[in-house]
Enzyme design. Structure first.
Site, PDB file in Angstrom:
ATOM      1  N   ARG A 159      39.548  39.927  31.778  1.00 11.86           N
ATOM      2  CA  ARG A 159      40.462  40.276  32.624  1.00 11.86           C
ATOM      3  C   ARG A 159      40.852  41.551  31.701  1.00 11.86           C
ATOM      4  O   ARG A 159      42.012  42.424  31.602  1.00 11.86           O
ATOM      5  CB  ARG A 159      40.939  40.149  33.740  1.00 11.86           C
ATOM      6  CG  ARG A 159      40.056  39.327  34.528  1.00 11.86           C
ATOM      7  CD  ARG A 159      39.878  40.989  35.877  1.00 11.86           C
ATOM      8  NE  ARG A 159      38.456  39.970  36.556  1.00 11.86           N
ATOM      9  CZ  ARG A 159      37.027  40.405  36.520  1.00 11.86           C
ATOM     10  NH1 ARG A 159      36.823  40.972  35.463  1.00 11.86           N
ATOM     11  NH2 ARG A 159      36.416  40.042  37.102  1.00 11.86           N
ATOM     12  N   LYS A 175      34.430  26.149  37.632  1.00 13.25           N
ATOM     13  CA  LYS A 175      33.394  26.561  38.539  1.00 13.25           C
ATOM     14  C   LYS A 175      32.033  26.378  37.992  1.00 13.25           C
ATOM     15  O   LYS A 175      31.618  26.383  37.449  1.00 13.25           O
ATOM     16  CB  LYS A 175      33.874  28.191  38.531  1.00 13.25           C
ATOM     17  CG  LYS A 175      33.860  28.745  38.143  1.00 13.25           C
ATOM     18  CD  LYS A 175      34.454  30.531  38.168  1.00 13.25           C
ATOM     19  CE  LYS A 175      34.514  31.191  37.048  1.00 13.25           C
ATOM     20  NZ  LYS A 175      35.145  32.161  37.371  1.00 13.25           N
ATOM     21  N   HIS A 176      30.754  26.296  39.082  1.00 15.30           N
ATOM     22  CA  HIS A 176      31.341  26.597  40.567  1.00 15.30           C
ATOM     23  C   HIS A 176      30.363  25.421  41.335  1.00 15.30           C
ATOM     24  O   HIS A 176      29.261  25.280  41.517  1.00 15.30           O
ATOM     25  CB  HIS A 176      30.129  27.800  41.326  1.00 15.30           C
ATOM     26  CG  HIS A 176      30.717  29.265  41.010  1.00 15.30           C
ATOM     27  ND1 HIS A 176      30.221  29.677  39.499  1.00 15.30           N
ATOM     28  CD2 HIS A 176      31.717  30.350  41.262  1.00 15.30           C
ATOM     29  CE1 HIS A 176      30.910  30.542  39.433  1.00 15.30           C
ATOM     30  NE2 HIS A 176      31.184  30.677  40.017  1.00 15.30           N
ATOM     31  N   HIS A 227      27.074  37.026  45.875  1.00 11.89           N
ATOM     32  CA  HIS A 227      28.172  38.145  46.460  1.00 11.89           C
ATOM     33  C   HIS A 227      26.892  38.840  46.627  1.00 11.89           C
ATOM     34  O   HIS A 227      27.342  39.810  47.897  1.00 11.89           O
ATOM     35  CB  HIS A 227      27.687  39.264  44.737  1.00 11.89           C
ATOM     36  CG  HIS A 227      29.022  38.317  43.620  1.00 11.89           C
ATOM     37  ND1 HIS A 227      28.528  37.838  43.270  1.00 11.89           N
ATOM     38  CD2 HIS A 227      30.233  38.789  43.605  1.00 11.89           C
ATOM     39  CE1 HIS A 227      29.691  36.814  42.439  1.00 11.89           C
ATOM     40  NE2 HIS A 227      30.965  37.768  42.887  1.00 11.89           N
ATOM     41  N   ARG A 241      27.331  33.037  31.424  1.00  7.84           N
ATOM     42  CA  ARG A 241      28.343  32.098  31.422  1.00  7.84           C
ATOM     43  C   ARG A 241      28.303  31.209  31.804  1.00  7.84           C
ATOM     44  O   ARG A 241      29.069  30.224  31.525  1.00  7.84           O
ATOM     45  CB  ARG A 241      28.904  33.091  32.949  1.00  7.84           C
ATOM     46  CG  ARG A 241      28.849  34.492  33.353  1.00  7.84           C
ATOM     47  CD  ARG A 241      28.978  34.923  34.753  1.00  7.84           C
ATOM     48  NE  ARG A 241      30.202  34.511  35.207  1.00  7.84           N
ATOM     49  CZ  ARG A 241      30.342  34.470  37.013  1.00  7.84           C
ATOM     50  NH1 ARG A 241      29.057  34.837  37.137  1.00  7.84           N
ATOM     51  NH2 ARG A 241      31.342  33.304  37.223  1.00  7.84           N
ATOM     52  N   ASP A 298      35.620  29.730  46.908  1.00  7.70           N
ATOM     53  CA  ASP A 298      35.190  31.282  45.878  1.00  7.70           C
ATOM     54  C   ASP A 298      36.035  32.859  46.900  1.00  7.70           C
ATOM     55  O   ASP A 298      35.978  31.788  47.632  1.00  7.70           O
ATOM     56  CB  ASP A 298      33.880  31.357  46.357  1.00  7.70           C
ATOM     57  CG  ASP A 298      33.110  32.602  44.647  1.00  7.70           C
ATOM     58  OD1 ASP A 298      33.952  33.375  44.276  1.00  7.70           O
ATOM     59  OD2 ASP A 298      32.170  32.113  44.110  1.00  7.70           O
ATOM     60  N   ASP A 328      40.252  35.974  36.435  1.00  9.87           N
ATOM     61  CA  ASP A 328      38.882  35.518  35.893  1.00  9.87           C
ATOM     62  C   ASP A 328      38.700  35.608  34.132  1.00  9.87           C
ATOM     63  O   ASP A 328      38.495  36.432  34.235  1.00  9.87           O
ATOM     64  CB  ASP A 328      37.613  36.080  36.458  1.00  9.87           C
ATOM     65  CG  ASP A 328      37.328  35.159  37.882  1.00  9.87           C
ATOM     66  OD1 ASP A 328      36.959  34.163  38.378  1.00  9.87           O
ATOM     67  OD2 ASP A 328      36.648  36.371  39.208  1.00  9.87           O
TER      68      ASP A 328
END
Length: 352
Positions: A93, A185-186, A198, A155, A277, A85
């Site tokens: 990352r 996404k998503h 989540h 985001r 996902d 990601d």
């Protein structure tokens, strides 16, 4: 075990059908790996998995060079997808190694043009490729006006679907030019959802509302993409008027079918790779389904790659999927179709 696929040159399509079923199924799985070093990633690739997912700020793994050596360790001889990601902002990352990049919303609000975003993504993609990462679960293509700290928030490029389309296109183009597969996404749209998948079950506005806003960028970008040049990730989203009762979009034949057929939201059919996902670390799934059943349901719904962060469950998932093919719950023809899409997305040329 069949002989290794011919490299270089094209891979005969018939070769895919000669692979042991467990290796075929392994190509349809992407598992999370320990970020500290190369040990676990080497182990799961030797078990035949087709993709690995690097989470966290995995500097030990990234700087070891291990990710660049994985293709040679794959028993199927078809290469390994290495995903991360890398959106920018709070979802990145390699910032500890290469510095931070802005969030999607900050890119737009700071006055960056789409051309500048494309260049930023190109540079970031080249950095990712340098570590052996070949797939980026980005750009976030959600349309959102929600607060920056919500699950999508900053985001998202914008609450305007046309702005999202323009900037997501630019980011995806930059990644693609660097040799990294962008994954939108998503699907079918997380930007106006009721919460964070989540943490539990999440509901979006009804399908007619998504048609007018959230699906607009997906409609445009799918229409422009080549099958091997763009992936799509399906979210864990309950969509009134679309998903079956009790199933999020990631496990819903109706939702994945909407993406595949395209006609239900004004897009052409999508023949690229569809990713789920994460099926193990998000409560919208894990509160209701074991990762084995979730992986089966995701593939049966039409996804090509079932993603889960728990690499230790890989043998159990493969056992479960083998049994599902044997008893007809997962059609062998569907496995072959997904396998072909995955191989093409790895830029492995197929020939008769």
């Amino acid at each position: 075990m069949p002989a290794a696929a011919p490299v270089p040159g094209c891979v005969p399509t018939d070769y895919l059908a000669t692979l042991p079923l467990r290796q075929q199924l392994g190509q349809l799985l992407m598992v999370g790996v320990d970020s500290s070093g190369p040990g676990q990633v080497t182990d799961v690739v030797r078990q035949g998995v087709g993709g690995v997912f690097v989470g966290g700020n995995a500097t030990g793994l990234l700087t070891s060079g291990a990710l660049s050596r994985l293709d040679a360790q794959s028993p199927a001889g078809l290469g390994v997808m290495v995903a991360a990601d890398e959106e920018g902002g709070r979802v990145q990352r390699i910032d500890a190694l290469d510095g931070s990049i802005p969030s999607a919303r900050a890119m737009v609000q700071s006055g960056m043009s789409p051309a500048q975003v494309r260049q930023l993504a190109l540079t970031r993609g080249q950095q990712l490729r340098g570590y052996g990462i070949t797939v980026d679960f980005a750009p976030d293509t959600d349309v959102s006006a929600q607060a920056s700290t919500t699950v999508i928030g900053d985001r998202s490029f914008s609450p305007d679907p046309q702005v999202v389309t323009s900037y997501a296109r630019a980011f995806a183009d930059g990644l693609r030019a660097a040799g990294v597969l962008p994954v939108l996404k998503h699907f079918p749209g997380h930007g106006a959802s009721s919460g964070d998948s989540h943490r539990g079950t999440v509901t979006t506005p009804a399908l007619p509302a998504l048609q007018q806003r959230d699906l607009v960028p997906f409609r445009a970008l799918v229409a422009e993409s080549s099958p091997a040049g763009t992936g799509v990730m399906v979210g864990h989203l309950a969509v009134p008027g679309l998903t079956e009762p009790g199933l999020p979009a990631s496990l819903s034949p109706a939702a994945v079918g909407l993406l595949r057929a395209g006609s239900g939201y004004g897009a052409p059919p999508f023949e690229g790779v569809v990713f789920s996902d994460d099926l193990a670390g998000m409560a919208a799934i894990s509160d209701r389904f074991d990762v084995r059943e979730a992986s089966l349901r995701a593939l049966r719904a039409g996804s090509d790659v079932a993603v889960f962060i728990t690499a230790t469950r890989l043998p159990a998932v493969l056992d479960y999927l083998e049994a599902a093919v044997a008893d007809g719950r997962l059609p062998a023809a569907q496995v072959q179709q997904s396998l072909r899409r995955v191989v093409l997305a790895k830029q492995v040329p197929l020939c008769a």
